[in-house]
Design a protein around this motif. Structure first.
Motif, short mmCIF file in Angstrom:
data_model
loop_
_atom_site.label_atom_id
_atom_site.label_comp_id
_atom_site.label_asym_id
_atom_site.label_seq_id
_atom_site.Cartn_x
_atom_site.Cartn_y
_atom_site.Cartn_z
N GLY A 92 29.72 35.45 41.64
CA GLY A 92 28.66 36.17 42.87
C GLY A 92 27.77 37.33 41.99
O GLY A 92 26.66 37.42 42.38
N VAL A 93 28.55 38.20 41.57
CA VAL A 93 27.87 39.44 41.03
C VAL A 93 27.53 39.25 39.65
O VAL A 93 26.24 39.58 39.54
N VAL A 94 28.26 39.09 38.87
CA VAL A 94 28.12 39.10 37.23
C VAL A 94 27.02 38.21 37.03
O VAL A 94 26.00 38.53 36.45
N ASP A 95 27.19 37.01 37.53
CA ASP A 95 26.36 35.89 37.11
C ASP A 95 24.89 35.84 37.59
O ASP A 95 24.03 36.07 36.80
N ASN A 96 24.82 36.33 38.85
CA ASN A 96 23.40 36.56 39.40
C ASN A 96 22.82 37.59 38.84
O ASN A 96 21.69 37.55 38.67
N LEU A 97 23.48 38.72 38.50
CA LEU A 97 22.79 39.81 37.84
C LEU A 97 22.30 39.46 36.53
O LEU A 97 21.08 39.63 36.32
N SER A 98 22.94 38.70 35.73
CA SER A 98 22.38 38.37 34.68
C SER A 98 21.32 37.25 34.90
O SER A 98 20.50 37.32 33.89
N GLY B 199 45.97 35.50 42.07
CA GLY B 199 45.31 36.06 42.97
C GLY B 199 43.99 37.07 42.44
O GLY B 199 42.89 36.78 42.82
N LEU B 200 44.41 37.80 41.65
CA LEU B 200 43.48 38.87 41.18
C LEU B 200 42.48 38.02 40.46
O LEU B 200 41.23 38.30 40.52
N THR B 201 43.09 37.10 39.59
CA THR B 201 41.90 36.47 38.81
C THR B 201 40.95 35.45 39.68
O THR B 201 39.81 35.56 39.25
N ARG B 202 41.63 35.12 40.57
CA ARG B 202 40.76 33.98 41.35
C ARG B 202 39.59 34.96 42.10
O ARG B 202 38.48 34.68 42.09
N PHE B 203 40.15 36.22 42.57
CA PHE B 203 39.10 36.77 43.33
C PHE B 203 38.01 37.57 41.95
O PHE B 203 36.93 37.42 42.35
N ALA C 223 37.21 35.96 39.58
CA ALA C 223 36.52 34.68 38.86
C ALA C 223 35.28 34.25 39.94
O ALA C 223 34.15 34.11 39.54
N ASP C 224 35.77 34.10 41.00
CA ASP C 224 34.87 33.50 42.20
C ASP C 224 34.07 34.72 42.74
O ASP C 224 32.64 34.51 42.50
N PRO C 225 34.26 35.49 43.47
CA PRO C 225 33.14 36.47 44.14
C PRO C 225 32.69 37.36 42.87
O PRO C 225 31.34 37.71 42.89
N VAL C 226 33.52 37.95 42.04
CA VAL C 226 33.07 39.13 41.38
C VAL C 226 32.21 38.49 40.13
O VAL C 226 31.10 38.71 40.01
N ASP C 227 32.74 37.37 39.29
CA ASP C 227 32.08 37.08 38.41
C ASP C 227 30.94 35.98 38.59
O ASP C 227 29.80 36.11 38.24
#
Lengths: 100, 176, 712
Positions: free
Chosen positions: C661-667, C649-653, C655-659
């Motif tokens: 959503g946030v990290v990818d868009n930021l970069s 669950g943690l990795t899914r969270f 991976a999807d919203p954090v990675d």
């Protein structure tokens, strides 16, 4: 008696002219000569400062600068010769392969 | 206006004239000759500043060796001038900058050192070639020796750079 | 080093390390010689054979060499009673522990060396003949060589055990003999005792080894306690420190002796760890004779005797050891009465006799215990080897029948079952006579060896521990009874099986060691006659054990035991020979004793009890730990549900919203900005040197201006 300041101002004039030569000429040999002129101007102010401070170190430095200049000229001219062989020109505007 | 001062100004005018000549001459040969004249003039300034060794070294190394090297290269490449080189467009910024640089330099000298500084000649003690030698071989021995290595490196570098590459012949050697 | 500074008459002490090296050399030769011979044959086209004779000869010579060396020690000891300590190598030097590989020669260790090497050599010779036939009956001639390698390994390990100068070195030998015992019990590892494909023999080997581990644990704990409270493993140092400890911490001393008793119970087959010894009869008969009757199982007795200065300090310890020994003696004797296998009877008899010895050394009657150890080694080795001879005779008879009549081979024939025997005295006269001598010695009939040694134990018991005396006397009565029963069933009456009728006498290489052992069994008692002026063995051991109380012959004790032995024999004659048994007839004791005999027959169900109460409980605990704790709780619930699910669950969270959503868009934003900026900036790169030089000049002018304006 000549004020030492005159020498230094004179060397500044020579230096500026050398700089101008580097900036406005396209002939790489002339640019190189202008660089020599700048070096000379620097040497002159070294000797003048040596006089002001009554220290011999300024002259010693001039001696070393001359040695370095001789080495620089040898290598630099060899470079110009090599460039000319490959490009058949010494116009530095022809060497613009770094253009972005 | 002493005789020395007159001499100084005459020499200064010659030097500046030749420098401008260097900048403006179309022919490379003339440029080189202007520079030689400039070097000799500066050598006389050295004499006026009680540095006879440097003056003679200037004549020998710069006016002699280095300029001869330039002339050799000019002859070797057969380059006299470059067409349309000295047109006045695009010169504004360099000239402006050079003038600002000069103004700054003069201002600095006047402000920091003073307008008229007279320094008495210290006599032969400070202008002797033997004093120079004493310094070179005691306090500055290590840089002096390193200079010789630098010159050797430059020599080797020049030889390597200007050596004619013969790719065809080398290829033959390999196939043989 | 090996010939260290000893005087001319004590010169043989230096030879003692060879008592270990000789069998090791023997086993190395036997391991490598077949390969050497094969190599020679391949390289030089020779036709050499590393024959069975060569194998047996090398092994027997190695064993014989140890006997010679042991005898030389005896000669040297005759002049230098104090013995010697022969250092061989540095071993363990850590902190305060300085332990060297030292051999100890004194009258006690030399006695053990003589018994081990003497009996061992005779059994090696016997085994040459015995194994020659055994490997043929079992259809695997290739194992002949291996047998002698193991046998030599045993001798080497046993010698380390008896000659070591510290508890740790003794323990090395202790484990070494355990290993040799394991290897030899499981010698026919892929069949049962009747040669059928089965893992019965290897299970017996494992049982012996694992049961011994339980005992070893006790020994180890005792060793740790000794080291932590007395600071050394070396015998003399420990014994010197023991009285002080007995004064300061008597409970620690008792603990040491009790844990040591656990070790003794494992190795010397005492209650409650004796169960491995009857199963150990799965090994070939010479092994049963050498390891599981004469020598290895007496290691526990030796250990207690060697530790005499510790045991003597605690009356409680003596009481416990003596009681355990006596109860074992009686208990095993009752089981022996109900057995049918000729070797099983002897096995329980061995446990019983070991009980006598342990009781003796527990009472402080070290001489009696050691004396019985020696005589028992003679007559029990003799009995086992004779039993082996009987078994071989029956196998020959069975073989003969199978060839003569082409009889049905499907019928399983057990050559060790006494119900298949009878009347063998006519077919195997030599075996019969030596067996009779062994039986008389074991039963304690005057003047055979067992009489003297057993009476000495009984005498000591009657003086110090009356309850032990009564238990042992009962055990002695049963001893005579079951031995009588065995002799009547095997050698007298009529043959109850055709194989018995056609049994043949064994060859000389088998019977000669038997005769020698028979002579020793008959005369062995004379080395410690209980009359004033004799007591030779006691005085001999005094050099090691210190002052010993010597007892004369007590006619009451001797008379009672002899009388009981005779009564028991007569009683067994009355039951088993007055009306000779016939084939298929149930044991005559069955009817009068009823349930009691069922218990005896089935070893009082001790194995089953162990299986039920200890092994099954242990298996259930393991199963519970494996299934419930490890699998259900740990794997299924904790790992899968708690850790894995939450982690997924943690990795899914992440991976999807954090990675994404946030990290990818930021970069992505950053990258776009960098791309646009650099698109603009690249215009500045004109490629003209002049422009670069101009930029430098601008920089110079700017810096100079800054210096002028700002920093004055």
């Amino acid at each position: 008696m000549i004020p030492v300041t005159y020498y230094i101002i004179f060397s500044a004039v020579l230096f500026s002219l050398g700089t101008l030569g580097v900036l406005i000429r396209r002939n790489s040999l002339v640019i190189f000569m202008s660089i020599e002129l700048m070096l000379n101007a620097a040497n002159l102010s070294f000797v003048a400062f040596s006089r002001i401070h009554e220290s011999f170190s300024g002259q010693i430095f001039v001696f070393f600068i001359m040695a370095v200049a001789a080495a620089e000229v040898a290598v630099g001219l060899a470079l110009i010769v090599t460039i000319y062989r490959s490009r058949h020109t010494i116009d530095i505007d022809g060497m613009s392969s770094l253009k972005g | 206006m002493t005789l020395e001062l007159v001499l100084f100004f005459i020499l200064a005018v010659i030097a500046v004239t030749t420098a401008v000549g260097l900048l403006t001459s179309r022919s490379t040969i003339y440029a080189a000759l202007h520079l030689v004249t400039n070097f000799v003039t500066v050598a006389i300034f050295y004499l006026l500043l009680d540095a006879p060794f440097i003056a003679l070294a200037q004549v020998t190394v710069y006016a002699g060796a280095i300029m001869v090297l330039f002339l050799f290269v000019i002859m070797l490449l057969g380059i006299e001038n470059i067409a349309g080189e000295l047109e006045w467009k695009g010169l504004i910024w360099p000239v402006v900058m050079a003038v600002i640089l000069l103004a700054e330099g003069i201002f600095l000298v006047v402000q920091r050192i003073g307008k008229n500084i007279y320094v008495e000649s210290a006599g032969t003690e400070l202008s002797n070639a033997s004093t120079m030698a004493k310094y070179l071989f005691t306090d500055y021995l290590l840089p002096f020796e390193i200079t010789s290595i630098l010159l050797l490196v430059a020599m080797v570098g020049a030889i390597v750079l200007s050596k004619h590459e013969k790719p065809a012949k080398r290829g033959l050697e390999k196939t043989r | 080093m090996l010939f260290s500074e000893t005087t001319s008459s004590g010169q043989f002490f230096g030879l003692v390390p060879w008592i270990v090296f000789a069998p090791i050399i023997g086993l190395l030769i036997n391991i490598f010689a077949p390969y050497l011979v094969r190599w020679l044959n391949q390289t030089f086209k020779t036709e050499l054979v590393w024959s069975e004779t060569a194998t047996g000869l090398v092994a027997s010579l190695a064993a014989g060499a140890t006997f010679v060396i042991a005898t030389l020690q005896l000669i040297s000891l005759g002049q230098h009673h104090e013995g010697a300590i022969i250092p061989v190598a540095e071993w363990i030097h850590v902190g305060p522990l300085a332990l060297d590989w030292n051999f100890r020669v004194d009258s006690l260790s030399t006695t053990m060396m003589l018994v081990v090497s003497g009996v061992g050599t005779l059994i090696h010779i016997y085994a040459i003949g015995y194994m020659h036939e055994d490997v043929r009956f079992k259809n695997d001639v290739g194992r002949y060589n291996r047998f002698f390698v193991f046998l030599n390994l045993f001798i080497a390990a046993m010698m380390i055990l008896v000659s070591g100068d510290s508890y740790l070195m003794l323990f090395v030998g202790w484990e070494g003999v355990g290993l040799a015992s394991f290897l030899l019990i499981g010698f026919w590892y892929d069949m049962d005792t009747l040669g059928r494909p089965s893992w019965a023999n290897s299970n017996a080997a494992k049982k012996a080894f694992i049961t011994n581990r339980v005992g070893d644990f006790g020994f180890l704990i005792a060793g740790f306690l000794i080291f932590s409270y007395m600071g050394s493993f070396q015998f003399d140092t420990v014994f010197a420190a023991a009285p002080e400890l007995a004064h300061a911490h008597p409970e620690i001393l008792l603990l040491i002796t009790v844990f040591m008793l656990i070790g003794v119970a494992g190795k010397s087959a005492q209650i409650p760890l004796y169960v491995w010894l009857p199963d150990a009869m799965a090994g070939p008969t010479p092994v049963s004779a050498l390891i599981h009757a004469a020598t290895m199982v007496t290691a526990g007795v030796y250990l207690v005797t060697r530790s005499a200065p510790i045991f003597s300090l605690s009356h409680d310890a003596q009481y416990i050891v003596a009681t355990v020994g006596a109860v074992t003696a009686l208990f095993a004797a009752t089981i022996a009465v109900g057995q049918y296998d000729i070797k099983k009877v002897l096995a329980y008899s061995t446990i019983s006799q070991l009980g006598f010895m342990v009781a003796a050394v527990g009472m402080g009657a070290y001489v009696a215990g050691m004396f019985h150890l020696v005589t028992h080694a003679f007559f029990k080795a003799l009995l086992f080897l004779s039993a082996g001879s009987v078994i071989l005779g029956l196998e020959r008879g069975h073989h003969h029948l199978a060839h003569g009549h082409h009889a049905d081979h499907a019928e399983v024939f057990d050559p060790g079952d006494m119900r298949n025997m009878g009347g063998l005295r006519k077919q195997m006269p030599v075996t019969f006579w030596v067996y009779m001598i062994g039986t008389l010695a074991l039963a304690g009939i005057f003047p055979f060896a067992g009489f003297w040694s057993k009476d000495e134990i009984l005498l000591d018991a009657s003086r110090h521990f009356p309850h032990v005396y009564w238990i042992l006397t009962a055990a002695a009565f049963l001893t005579a009874f079951y031995m009588g029963r065995q002799v009547w069933m095997v050698f007298f009456g009529e043959a109850r099986h055709e194989a018995a009728a056609h049994a043949q006498e064994s060859p000389l290489i088998v019977t000669i060691p038997l005769m020698i052992l028979a002579a020793l069994s008959a005369l062995g008692g004379f080395m410690n006659l209980p009359f004033a002026g004799f007591h030779n063995f006691a005085h001999w051991l005094e050099h090691t054990l210190g002052e010993i109380e010597v007892l004369g012959l007590d006619f009451a004790v001797a008379g009672i035991s002899t009388l009981l032995a005779l009564v028991a024999s007569a009683f067994s004659w009355f039951l088993y020979l007055r009306k000779p048994l016939t084939s298929g007839q149930p044991d005559p004791l069955k009817k009068p004793l009823g349930l009691l005999f069922v218990g005896m027959e089935n070893k009082w169900f001790i194995d089953e009890a162990y299986q039920h109460f200890i092994l099954n409980a242990y298996a259930n605990l393991s199963k519970f730990l494996a299934q419930t704790i490890d699998w259900d709780f740990w794997h299924e619930w904790f790992h899968n549900s708690v850790i894995a699910k939450n982690f997924v669950g943690l990795t899914r969270f992440l991976a999807d919203p954090v990675d994404l959503g946030v990290v990818d868009n930021l970069s992505k934003v950053l990258a776009d900005w960098v791309q646009e900026t650099s698109q603009t900036l690249r215009e500045m790169q004109t490629g003209y040197v002049r422009h670069y030089a101009l930029s430098v000049l601008v920089g110079v002018v700017a810096i100079l201006g800054y210096l002028l304006l700002v920093s004055r």
